[in-house]
Write a protein that holds these residues in place. Structure first.
Motif, short mmCIF file in Angstrom:
data_model
loop_
_atom_site.label_atom_id
_atom_site.label_comp_id
_atom_site.label_asym_id
_atom_site.label_seq_id
_atom_site.Cartn_x
_atom_site.Cartn_y
_atom_site.Cartn_z
N PRO A 280 2.46 -6.67 14.15
CA PRO A 280 2.55 -6.23 12.75
C PRO A 280 3.81 -5.39 12.50
N GLU A 281 4.39 -4.86 13.57
CA GLU A 281 5.56 -3.97 13.40
C GLU A 281 6.88 -4.74 13.42
N ASP A 305 -1.96 -1.99 6.70
CA ASP A 305 -3.27 -2.62 6.92
C ASP A 305 -3.20 -4.13 6.67
N LEU A 306 -2.44 -4.54 5.66
CA LEU A 306 -2.31 -5.98 5.42
C LEU A 306 -1.51 -6.64 6.54
N LEU A 316 -2.27 -13.06 13.63
CA LEU A 316 -2.02 -12.28 12.41
C LEU A 316 -2.27 -13.15 11.18
N ARG A 317 -2.90 -12.58 10.16
CA ARG A 317 -3.15 -13.35 8.94
C ARG A 317 -1.82 -13.62 8.21
N PHE A 318 -1.00 -12.59 8.09
CA PHE A 318 0.34 -12.78 7.50
C PHE A 318 1.29 -13.05 8.66
#
Ligand code: UTP
Length: 475
Positions: A280-281, A305-306, A316-318
């Motif tokens: 996510p980062e 959070d998203l 990952l969703r995104f």
């Protein structure tokens, strides 16, 4: 050049200090400064200063944000199977007909890398130290040979590196490409602002401090420079867009070209490649849909959070990270340039901008960011497409940017990725590659695009290739 008129315009727009040293300049320097000031869109400045310099624009997350759909790298993926061979054939046909050109944006300042000269001249080949421009040129040459057709190459420079770029190509005889097929044009610039006051900085008593207006400036520069007219003249219908810092890019990828041109959900206006984000980062923009349209949201704008949301399988969703590789339709470039409502937003970057102190006239070399640069980003044009597709690709196959001298996205990480990809291609062709206990290749290997554009190209000579442990080999 009417001095009184320019003075009046500067007074009205809050930038009269730009003529602070005017009276002390020699006549020809006065003329040069006035011409530079006249070329700026002065009347835009007050609004830009209010919106972007005195305030920091606040990003509002769109309500109906969802992850973008994409064509998976594996065309047999049950979630979205697709016919890779068919689209490859479409792309190859377009290449044979001369309807595709390459387009590299090379107008950036490369300040993080700290290399003197245009970034495309940087020695990037893991073994040979070949410059980035040469690696791309070899990709073009190999593609031209394969499809029996000259492929035009448009190179966007900036006023700051244009002459040096052209001289580099001249010196190297265009790396074997036909000089008539390599077109250079400079992008536009924006004035650089003082962060505290919003005043445009002076780089010298006779020169306004400016910065290139971002890779998003390319859409306008293609038109203004005459490149667009040249494409029309040559019958080019699609551009393969890439950045100057990624030696692993496939300068012309028939599968991507074909999908962009012929997929049922593509408008043929602008398409993108993505790689799955590793965490996510990770600092890459993320492909999303907003109101059903594809957009890139910058990593810093996606709430943590998203960004960290995961699907049931743990991914990952995104997931779709932007790697700044696009196909762009020539009709689309024409369309946006004739649309009075077309305007890409600016993005603010705080940078160290050397300048002249207005009180003393002395040069200042700031140690921390003192200036604001405004740039446009090309991916913001996706919002102007009727529809836009995204194709997944593999990081090791296509993405090794050189942004920094050391660490993440550095010369070293790029060299390692070049070797990893080469080892993978060799093993695919049955060549044994020495590996260290941690699985990394025990060699440094570079494969020129002239030797192989894809793994299958190595098959015929696989028997002749040996890679001893610890070797440095260029093929
Ligand atoms: P970067 O965002 O990495 O910027 O550009 P940069 O200016 O090269 O490097 P830094 O941030 O100063 O270290 C990504 C791509 O966009 C091009 C660059 O040349 C590179 O290919 N670019 C960037 C332009 O062509 N024009 C610009 O105004 C900015």
């Amino acid at each position: 050049m009417n001095l009184a008129e320019i003075r009046a315009r500067l007074d009205r727009t809050g930038q009269s200090h730009l003529l602070q040293f005017f009276d002390r300049l020699e006549g020809d320097r006065q003329r040069v400064l006035l011409e530079q000031i006249a070329s700026l869109s002065l009347e835009e400045l007050p609004l830009l200063v209010e919106t972007y310099v005195k305030k920091r624009p606040v990003f509002t997350l769109p309500k109906d944000l969802a992850p973008a759909r994409y064509y998976p790298v594996d065309p047999a993926c049950p979630a979205r199977p697709w016919d890779r061979a068919r689209y490859r054939a479409v792309g190859e046909d377009l290449l044979r007909r001369g309807e595709v050109a390459a387009f590299v944006v090379a107008g950036g300042q490369g300040s993080r890398l700290g290399f003197e000269g245009p970034k495309g001249c940087f020695p990037a080949g893991a073994v040979t130290g070949k410059p980035l421009f040469q690696i791309f040129a070899e990709g073009l040459l190999a593609t031209q040979r394969r499809y029996g057709r000259a492929i035009p190459w448009y190179i966007m420079t900036s006023p700051l590196n244009h002459d040096a770029t052209v001289a580099f190509f001249d010196k190297h005889r265009h790396f074997g490409l036909g000089p008539k097929d390599v077109m250079f044009f400079p992008q536009g610039v924006m004035p650089s602002f003082d962060m505290a006051t919003g005043k445009v900085l002076l780089a010298a008593p006779d020169e306004v401090a400016t910065n290139p207006d971002g890779h998003g400036g390319s859409l306008r520069a293609l038109k203004v420079s005459g490149a667009l007219a040249d494409m029309r003249h040559r019958g080019v219908r699609h551009l393969s867009y890439f950045q100057v810092d990624n030696p692993l890019v496939r300068v012309l990828d028939p599968v991507f070209i074909g999908l962009h041109a012929a997929a049922p959900d593509s408008s043929g206006e602008m398409s993108s490649k993505m790689i799955p984000r590793t965490s996510p980062e990770e600092k890459v923009g993320v492909f999303c849909t907003v109101n059903g349209k594809t957009e890139v949201i910058e990593y810093s704008d996606l709430p943590p959070d998203l960004s960290a949301q995961r699907l049931e399988d743990g991914s990952l969703r995104f997931i779709a990270g932007s790697i700044a590789i696009h196909m762009i339709g020539v009709d689309f470039i024409d369309k946006v340039n004739s649309d009075p409502a077309f305007s890409l937003p600016y993005h603010r970057a705080d940078k160290k901008v050397p300048h002249i102190d207005l009180a003393t006239g002395q040069p200042v070399n700031p140690e921390k960011p003192n200036g604001v640069k405004l740039e446009r980003f090309v991916f913001d044009a996706l919002a102007f497409c009727r529809a836009s597709i995204v194709l997944e690709t593999d990081r090791v196959e296509e993405f090794a940017p050189i942004k920094n001298a050391t660490g993440v996205d550095s010369v070293e990480s790029c060299s390692q990725l070049q070797t990893q990809r080469a080892a993978r291609w060799l093993e695919y062709s049955g060549v044994k590659t020495p590996r260290l206990p941690d699985g990394k290749p025990d060699a440094v290997i570079e494969i020129s695009p002239l030797t192989a554009l894809e793994p299958a190209d190595l098959a015929s000579r696989a028997d002749t290739i040996r890679i001893p442990a610890g070797a440095r080999i260029s093929l």
